[in-house]
Structure formats: C-alpha cells, structure tokens
Design a protein around this motif. Structure first.
Motif, PDB file in Angstrom:
ATOM      1  N   SER A  23       7.332   6.093  -5.059  1.00 12.59           N
ATOM      2  CA  SER A  23       7.950   5.077  -4.201  1.00 12.59           C
ATOM      3  C   SER A  23       9.224   4.529  -4.836  1.00 12.59           C
ATOM      4  O   SER A  23      10.204   4.236  -4.141  1.00 12.59           O
ATOM      5  CB  SER A  23       6.955   3.939  -3.938  1.00 12.59           C
ATOM      6  OG  SER A  23       5.820   4.435  -3.255  1.00 12.59           O
ATOM      7  N   THR A  37       0.834  -1.189   0.000  1.00 13.84           N
ATOM      8  CA  THR A  37       0.000   0.000   0.000  1.00 13.84           C
ATOM      9  C   THR A  37       0.875   1.247   0.000  1.00 13.84           C
ATOM     10  O   THR A  37       2.004   1.229   0.478  1.00 13.84           O
ATOM     11  CB  THR A  37      -0.901   0.048   1.248  1.00 13.84           C
ATOM     12  OG1 THR A  37      -0.077  -0.087   2.404  1.00 13.84           O
ATOM     13  CG2 THR A  37      -1.929  -1.059   1.232  1.00 13.84           C
ATOM     14  N   THR A  38       0.327   2.322  -0.560  1.00 10.81           N
ATOM     15  CA  THR A  38       0.946   3.647  -0.482  1.00 10.81           C
ATOM     16  C   THR A  38      -0.146   4.649  -0.138  1.00 10.81           C
ATOM     17  O   THR A  38      -1.325   4.301  -0.076  1.00 10.81           O
ATOM     18  CB  THR A  38       1.599   4.067  -1.816  1.00 10.81           C
ATOM     19  OG1 THR A  38       0.572   4.206  -2.812  1.00 10.81           O
ATOM     20  CG2 THR A  38       2.641   3.052  -2.279  1.00 10.81           C
ATOM     21  N   LYS A  49      -2.445   4.955   3.607  1.00 17.62           N
ATOM     22  CA  LYS A  49      -2.317   3.612   3.000  1.00 17.62           C
ATOM     23  C   LYS A  49      -3.563   3.255   2.194  1.00 17.62           C
ATOM     24  O   LYS A  49      -4.027   2.114   2.222  1.00 17.62           O
ATOM     25  CB  LYS A  49      -2.068   2.554   4.084  1.00 17.62           C
ATOM     26  CG  LYS A  49      -0.888   2.910   4.975  1.00 17.62           C
ATOM     27  CD  LYS A  49      -0.615   1.846   6.002  1.00 17.62           C
ATOM     28  CE  LYS A  49       0.382   2.384   7.034  1.00 17.62           C
ATOM     29  NZ  LYS A  49       0.722   1.418   8.061  1.00 17.62           N
ATOM     30  N   LYS A  99      -0.023  -3.678 -11.246  1.00 16.47           N
ATOM     31  CA  LYS A  99      -1.400  -3.172 -11.131  1.00 16.47           C
ATOM     32  C   LYS A  99      -1.375  -2.119 -10.040  1.00 16.47           C
ATOM     33  O   LYS A  99      -1.217  -2.446  -8.865  1.00 16.47           O
ATOM     34  CB  LYS A  99      -2.365  -4.304 -10.753  1.00 16.47           C
ATOM     35  CG  LYS A  99      -2.704  -5.214 -11.882  1.00 16.47           C
ATOM     36  CD  LYS A  99      -3.789  -6.216 -11.500  1.00 16.47           C
ATOM     37  CE  LYS A  99      -3.823  -7.327 -12.533  1.00 16.47           C
ATOM     38  NZ  LYS A  99      -2.560  -8.111 -12.556  1.00 16.47           N
ATOM     39  N   LEU A 100      -1.533  -0.860 -10.440  1.00 17.30           N
ATOM     40  CA  LEU A 100      -1.277   0.257  -9.534  1.00 17.30           C
ATOM     41  C   LEU A 100      -2.539   1.076  -9.310  1.00 17.30           C
ATOM     42  O   LEU A 100      -3.112   1.613 -10.257  1.00 17.30           O
ATOM     43  CB  LEU A 100      -0.196   1.166 -10.147  1.00 17.30           C
ATOM     44  CG  LEU A 100       1.065   0.460 -10.669  1.00 17.30           C
ATOM     45  CD1 LEU A 100       1.992   1.472 -11.335  1.00 17.30           C
ATOM     46  CD2 LEU A 100       1.768  -0.292  -9.560  1.00 17.30           C
ATOM     47  N   ASP A 101      -2.959   1.191  -8.049  1.00 21.45           N
ATOM     48  CA  ASP A 101      -4.092   2.067  -7.739  1.00 21.45           C
ATOM     49  C   ASP A 101      -3.734   3.524  -7.994  1.00 21.45           C
ATOM     50  O   ASP A 101      -4.598   4.323  -8.365  1.00 21.45           O
ATOM     51  CB  ASP A 101      -4.497   1.928  -6.261  1.00 21.45           C
ATOM     52  CG  ASP A 101      -5.499   0.815  -6.033  1.00 21.45           C
ATOM     53  OD1 ASP A 101      -5.867   0.130  -7.011  1.00 21.45           O
ATOM     54  OD2 ASP A 101      -5.910   0.627  -4.871  1.00 21.45           O
ATOM     55  N   SER A 102      -2.477   3.880  -7.744  1.00 21.35           N
ATOM     56  CA  SER A 102      -2.057   5.264  -7.936  1.00 21.35           C
ATOM     57  C   SER A 102      -0.726   5.296  -8.682  1.00 21.35           C
ATOM     58  O   SER A 102       0.322   4.954  -8.123  1.00 21.35           O
ATOM     59  CB  SER A 102      -1.893   5.968  -6.584  1.00 21.35           C
ATOM     60  OG  SER A 102      -1.177   7.183  -6.772  1.00 21.35           O
ATOM     61  N   CYS A 107       4.335  11.052   0.730  1.00 18.34           N
ATOM     62  CA  CYS A 107       3.755   9.840   1.337  1.00 18.34           C
ATOM     63  C   CYS A 107       4.793   8.725   1.428  1.00 18.34           C
ATOM     64  O   CYS A 107       4.857   8.001   2.433  1.00 18.34           O
ATOM     65  CB  CYS A 107       2.556   9.360   0.528  1.00 18.34           C
ATOM     66  SG  CYS A 107       1.166  10.504   0.541  1.00 18.34           S
ATOM     67  N   GLN A 155       6.799   6.352   4.736  1.00 21.92           N
ATOM     68  CA  GLN A 155       6.862   4.891   4.870  1.00 21.92           C
ATOM     69  C   GLN A 155       8.291   4.367   5.040  1.00 21.92           C
ATOM     70  O   GLN A 155       8.483   3.167   5.187  1.00 21.92           O
ATOM     71  CB  GLN A 155       6.233   4.233   3.636  1.00 21.92           C
ATOM     72  CG  GLN A 155       4.726   4.446   3.547  1.00 21.92           C
ATOM     73  CD  GLN A 155       4.115   3.612   2.438  1.00 21.92           C
ATOM     74  OE1 GLN A 155       4.405   3.815   1.261  1.00 21.92           O
ATOM     75  NE2 GLN A 155       3.277   2.654   2.809  1.00 21.92           N
ATOM     76  N   GLU A 189       1.850   7.727  -6.972  1.00 14.87           N
ATOM     77  CA  GLU A 189       2.401   7.244  -5.696  1.00 14.87           C
ATOM     78  C   GLU A 189       3.367   6.084  -5.900  1.00 14.87           C
ATOM     79  O   GLU A 189       4.374   5.970  -5.184  1.00 14.87           O
ATOM     80  CB  GLU A 189       1.279   6.838  -4.730  1.00 14.87           C
ATOM     81  CG  GLU A 189       0.575   8.051  -4.135  1.00 14.87           C
ATOM     82  CD  GLU A 189      -0.578   7.674  -3.205  1.00 14.87           C
ATOM     83  OE1 GLU A 189      -0.726   6.483  -2.860  1.00 14.87           O
ATOM     84  OE2 GLU A 189      -1.347   8.574  -2.843  1.00 14.87           O
ATOM     85  N   PHE A 190       3.082   5.206  -6.867  1.00 12.58           N
ATOM     86  CA  PHE A 190       4.023   4.118  -7.124  1.00 12.58           C
ATOM     87  C   PHE A 190       5.322   4.680  -7.708  1.00 12.58           C
ATOM     88  O   PHE A 190       6.421   4.310  -7.286  1.00 12.58           O
ATOM     89  CB  PHE A 190       3.413   3.074  -8.066  1.00 12.58           C
ATOM     90  CG  PHE A 190       4.268   1.838  -8.206  1.00 12.58           C
ATOM     91  CD1 PHE A 190       4.203   0.815  -7.269  1.00 12.58           C
ATOM     92  CD2 PHE A 190       5.153   1.701  -9.266  1.00 12.58           C
ATOM     93  CE1 PHE A 190       5.006  -0.320  -7.382  1.00 12.58           C
ATOM     94  CE2 PHE A 190       5.966   0.567  -9.386  1.00 12.58           C
ATOM     95  CZ  PHE A 190       5.879  -0.443  -8.444  1.00 12.58           C
ATOM     96  N   ASN A 240      -4.040   3.313  -1.106  1.00 11.51           N
ATOM     97  CA  ASN A 240      -3.875   2.764  -2.454  1.00 11.51           C
ATOM     98  C   ASN A 240      -3.100   1.456  -2.437  1.00 11.51           C
ATOM     99  O   ASN A 240      -2.064   1.337  -1.800  1.00 11.51           O
ATOM    100  CB  ASN A 240      -3.167   3.785  -3.351  1.00 11.51           C
ATOM    101  CG  ASN A 240      -4.073   4.957  -3.670  1.00 11.51           C
ATOM    102  OD1 ASN A 240      -5.219   4.766  -4.070  1.00 11.51           O
ATOM    103  ND2 ASN A 240      -3.587   6.179  -3.455  1.00 11.51           N
ATOM    104  N   LYS A 241      -3.645   0.470  -3.200  1.00  9.12           N
ATOM    105  CA  LYS A 241      -3.032  -0.864  -3.265  1.00  9.12           C
ATOM    106  C   LYS A 241      -2.254  -1.022  -4.569  1.00  9.12           C
ATOM    107  O   LYS A 241      -2.635  -0.472  -5.609  1.00  9.12           O
ATOM    108  CB  LYS A 241      -4.128  -1.948  -3.237  1.00  9.12           C
ATOM    109  CG  LYS A 241      -4.775  -2.126  -1.899  1.00  9.12           C
ATOM    110  CD  LYS A 241      -5.567  -3.423  -1.819  1.00  9.12           C
ATOM    111  CE  LYS A 241      -6.687  -3.517  -2.855  1.00  9.12           C
ATOM    112  NZ  LYS A 241      -7.556  -4.692  -2.635  1.00  9.12           N
ATOM    113  N   HIS A 242      -1.209  -1.820  -4.513  1.00  8.00           N
ATOM    114  CA  HIS A 242      -0.409  -2.097  -5.699  1.00  8.00           C
ATOM    115  C   HIS A 242      -0.044  -3.574  -5.716  1.00  8.00           C
ATOM    116  O   HIS A 242       0.202  -4.171  -4.669  1.00  8.00           O
ATOM    117  CB  HIS A 242       0.875  -1.259  -5.680  1.00  8.00           C
ATOM    118  CG  HIS A 242       0.614   0.208  -5.504  1.00  8.00           C
ATOM    119  ND1 HIS A 242       0.243   1.027  -6.535  1.00  8.00           N
ATOM    120  CD2 HIS A 242       0.621   0.987  -4.404  1.00  8.00           C
ATOM    121  CE1 HIS A 242       0.057   2.252  -6.084  1.00  8.00           C
ATOM    122  NE2 HIS A 242       0.270   2.260  -4.782  1.00  8.00           N
TER     123      HIS A 242
END
Lengths: 326, 326
Positions: free
Chosen positions: B282, A256-257, A261, B272-275, B17, B21, B278-279, A263-265
């Motif tokens: 990261s 998650t980011t 947290k 597969k990225l929700d954002s 963000c 982490q 953000e990925f 958003n899932k990846h």
C-alpha cells in the motif's frame, strides 16, 4: 541562514531557542511592536527593532518567522511581510487556511518571495501524519485526540465568568477511547467519548462557587458536550502547579487491506510535549531551512508542509540521509 | 495510472489488492519468471507475461512495481528494469542502499525514467519519521523497536538446524523498555533490553529437542544476545497458529528544547499490521502515484521517500488537501 523573528512572545522565544540548537541557523534580528529597548532577548549581540523598521533590514534576513496570533495578527502580518521577506508562520485556524494561503501566495509571488503557512504540530506534524496514512490506507478512519494539555480558548472562557480570578483548562483524551481506537475496533466516538475537560479555578473572595461551577459545565460549545470537572484552588497552588505549557496528542488511522478487506492496520502518531511553543518553534525552524533552500532554487509563492520534500528539512546531504536515516 | 507488477508472491499480490483500493490506479500486467499459464492472479482480464516479454509491453505501463527479494533479486532487477520503465521497489538491506541507489539512478537517468527505491515501512515510513523528528529535535535520541512480528531471517536460521522441520521466530519489543522510552527517561538500552525472541519449532520425529534448543539460544548474531524462548509444537499447531504475516513496530525520538534544554519531548510513531506485505504494498502504490506525477513533470533519476513532497502521494488536489487534511 539568517532568521528574523517578528513578535517576541512565547513562540518567538521558542524560535530563538531552536535557532541556538541548529548550527547552520543564525538569529539576525527581532522585530517587536513594543518599544525595542523594553524587550530583553536571550541571545547576546542581536538587535531588537520596532516593526516600523522592517523594510530597512529586509536584506539582512533570509527567512522571517512570524510569531503572531492566528485570530487577528497573522491574516494581516504574513501577507504584508511576504512583500519584503521569505516568510513562515504557524497559522492554526483550520477553517481559514484556504483564504490565508491565497493572500500569502499572491503577495509572495508578486514580490519573488517564498512563504510557508501553518507550520507546527496541528496544523503541521499531525496534518502530515493524516495525509501519509490516508494515502497508504485509502479505506479507513481518522481519529485525532488532543492532550493532555492546556486549551487557551477554554481557559479564557472560564476567566470571563463573574467571580473568577484565574483559570486553566486541560483537555484530556479519554483512555478507554484511545484503547478502543488502538485495538482497531473502529469505534464511533461522540465528542464526550473522546475528551474530558478539567478546570482549575481561582475564585474571587466570597464568590458563589456552586454558581461558577454550574456556569462552566453548562457553557454551550465550550463545556456542555463534555464531561467537565471543576477544582477550586488557591492562587498559590495555581501559580505552583498550573503554569505549565505542556501539550500533545494522538493521530490515528485505522484501515483495511486485502482482496476482501480482511486485514486491519493501525497507524499511530503521538506527541508528548513539555513546551507547546518550543516544539512548534522547532518545527518552524526546520521548515524555514526548507523554504530558504527552495528559494535558492528559484521557487516563489506559498507552500504548506504538504508541499515540502522531507529531505529539505535536514542540514544533512541526500547521501548522508540515505546512509544513516533510511 | 497503469501499473505493472514484476514478481507475483506475497508482495505482488499485496500490490494487486492495493491497486483495487485506488480508483485512479489500474493493473495493466503481471510479469513472472514462472510459466505464465501457471500463475493465477486475482484480477480478471489482466494478462500475465513471462519476464522475457517485458520490453514488448514497456509502452503499456506507467510504473513497474518490482516485488523481488532484496538479497539477490532487486540489486539486479531494479537497475535492469529502470532502462525500460519508471520503477519502484522495496529494497530493504539498509547497508547496501547507497550502492543500490547509485546503480538505479544511473540506469534511470540514462533512459529518461524515474525510480524510487526502498518504499515500505522500514525502510519507508519509519525512515520518514526518523528524519522528521531528527530535523525538529536536533538534540535527542532515536529508538526503533520492531514487532511483534515474524523475522524471516531468524526463522530461516532455525530451519537450518539439524532435526528442525519447520520454524517461526517472533521478534517482540520489551514492554518495560518501550515504557522507559515513552516516559522520556532516555534509557541506554542493550540489544537484550529491547527485544525478546520467541521461537515455535516443529522437530523431526526422534530429534534431540534439548540439543536443538541449545543450538538456537546460543546461535551467534541471531539469538545469543537476546532472551530467547523456544516452544516445540506439532505440525498441526504450526499451520493453525503460526501462518500469520503480522508485523509492526515503534519509532521514537526523545529530545530537549529550551535555552537550557529544560523541556523534554517524546515523538512516537507506531504501526500494528495484520499483513506486512499488504501494508508495504500500500505504501508502494502511493509512491508509484507520486513518481508517475513527477515523471509527467519531466523528472528522471532515482528518489527515496525523503525526496517526495507528501502532496504527491495523494489523489486529491492541493486545495482539497489544505481544506480537509491540514
């Protein structure tokens, strides 16, 4: 770059094939524990020597690829050979990697050589994918699935049962578990949830099949914790359909980011390999190129795939890589 | 490690963000072209400065993360900032990478700094997977699929059509093409075979919908070579269902090994990225850790993900990585 192969089994032959596919790499010699004249290799004009002759040919080889087994061969062979050569192996007993690394590192450093251990796909490409994804997604979960492919250790365990003539065991990832991970559900998966075990067994004539099957499915550590299927087949069917050396698997990291947290990846890496030893050999040859270059820059001591910048694996220049692959 | 962020949009917020982490990373300052008091960031106690104040704060920052756009911001910002800081960006105009690299390399070297360009997932993790798989399987074929995700450039192109109030375009990989590649068939795939384009359009009141649709699907370069679907929706539906920033994609290499190329292999990497931002952020923060370390070792000049040994991305020691991730 001149390559030597120590040990001419499936992996050694795979290295020989990989060398043929890389124009900047040449096979200089094969070393065997057998009588050299009894070993027929594929490449014309390349000498086969007995292992006792290694020292005499040390100057002819840039990197020696050690193709022995992890249980008893490599812990002895790799540190020994690192005294004479730059060396690389595919040591795959995960728990013993720290000790093996220390032994190889000491021998290589003392003699001004470079070494790389545990090249292949697991350890190797799977490890790299675990590392990259862990660094990118520090809050997350790792999943590794193996298969569909043959497990040598499990096949051997079946062959030791009374009345079994031959056997092959396939490790198969459970499709619904793969899907649950892929969807980002972060499932808790038991051993049984992740993999099935399928066994193809040739029994001795008159053997008690029910007894063999019971001994397999209840065998502690190997089968008791899994859903195991046993098929009894003929010798002919065994040879025709179960001589393959395919393997593969999947490495996932889900994480998650976001400030909360939110958003899932899902990061997924998978391999489908017709030939486990040939793919492993192809990884090894790419890393042999890398350590040969590092040695030319003056580097010594032991490395793993974690320590090698990816550009060192490629015959292309930095400019070419940036222009065409970035 | 103290991080500075230049540019506080989606990517800058993603970096903020990601910093949260990673325990070994701290946000030291945000620089903005806007009036600093108008920029509210998420982290308490961290100052926001105008870009004109960068030089005064150069000593407070180990690595500056430049979060501008590739079209006009980064070609200017990254070489400029490399005079004052160690820098990292996500420059993603593939064709202009060599020129950008040269400009950043010169500025960084001259001033004793290190830089890394084009961090993210494409370029970035996808590039790494192309490189690794090409080195392992020199005889083979590459396939990259993007999506399902939003293409900013294509959405912009639709918004420029007369009568269009708002628009979002999704790039979608064709499932049958993915399956053909995954099976090892080595298909020849045209542009149309690989991706679908799906458009969600909010039209001005009284606009000619048929004309808009025709202009979209026949637009050269952007849509004419694809199967394109156009949906007209309300402003409310647009805001409710099409504000996401999910993305992802697939990188494959299929290749052969063996003396007569008799064995096939499929390497697949997917995200597969929700954002998307953000990925990307990261990935950037992990590479910021790497270049900070390399700079501590005395390295200067420009790098890409190809030049960084994976172990540098991790806060763990070599011993820990070998024991737990190899």
């Amino acid at each position: 770059m001149k390559i030597g192969i120590l040990g001419y089994g499936n992996l050694g032959r795979g290295v020989e094939c990989a060398v043929k596919q890389n124009d900047d790499v040449e096979l200089a010699a094969v070393f065997t524990r057998r009588e050299p004249s009894s070993v027929k290799i594929l490449t014309e004009g390349v000498p086969v020597y007995n292992v006792s002759e290694m020292e005499a040919h040390a100057d002819e080889i840039d990197v020696l690829i050690i193709c022995g087994g992890s249980a008893t061969d490599l812990p002895k062979q790799t540190p020994e050979a690192a005294k004479l050569f730059n060396v690389i192996d595919s040591f795959d007993t995960h728990a013993n990697i720290p000790a093996h690394f220390a032994a190889v590192d000491a021998a290589a450093k003392e003699n001004g050589h470079i070494a790389l251990i545990s090249a292949g796909w697991d350890p190797g490409m799977f490890s790299l994918n675990r590392l990259y994804a862990n660094c990118i997604l520090p809050e997350g979960q790792d999943y590794t699935f193996w298969g569909k492919g043959v497990s040598q250790g499990h096949s051997d365990a079946i062959r030791r049962i009374e009345g079994v003539k031959n056997a092959k065991q396939y490790t198969i990832p459970v499709e619904s578990a793969l899907e649950a991970v892929r969807s980002g559900e972060n499932p808790e998966l038991s051993t049984r949830d992740k993999h099935l075990r399928e066994c193809f067994v040739v029994a001795e004539e008159g053997a008690d099949l029910a007894k063999i099957e019971h001994e397999i499915v209840t065998m502690p550590n190997y089968f008791a914790d899994y859903d195991t299927t046993v098929h009894f087949i003929s010798e002919e069917e065994f040879v025709a359909n179960h001589s393959g050396i395919a393997h593969g698997g999947f490495v996932f990291r889900t994480g998650t980011t976001g400030w909360n947290k939110e958003n899932k990846h899902v990061v997924e890496y998978s391999l489908k390999l017709d030939s486990n030893p040939e793919f492993t050999a192809s990884v090894i040859v790419a890393y042999a190129r890398a350590i040969n270059r590092l040695h030319q820059e003056g580097a010594t001591g032991c490395r793993t795939v974690f320590d090698i910048a990816p550009a060192y694996l490629s015959p292309l220049s930095g400019e070419e890589l940036r222009a065409h692959l970035l």
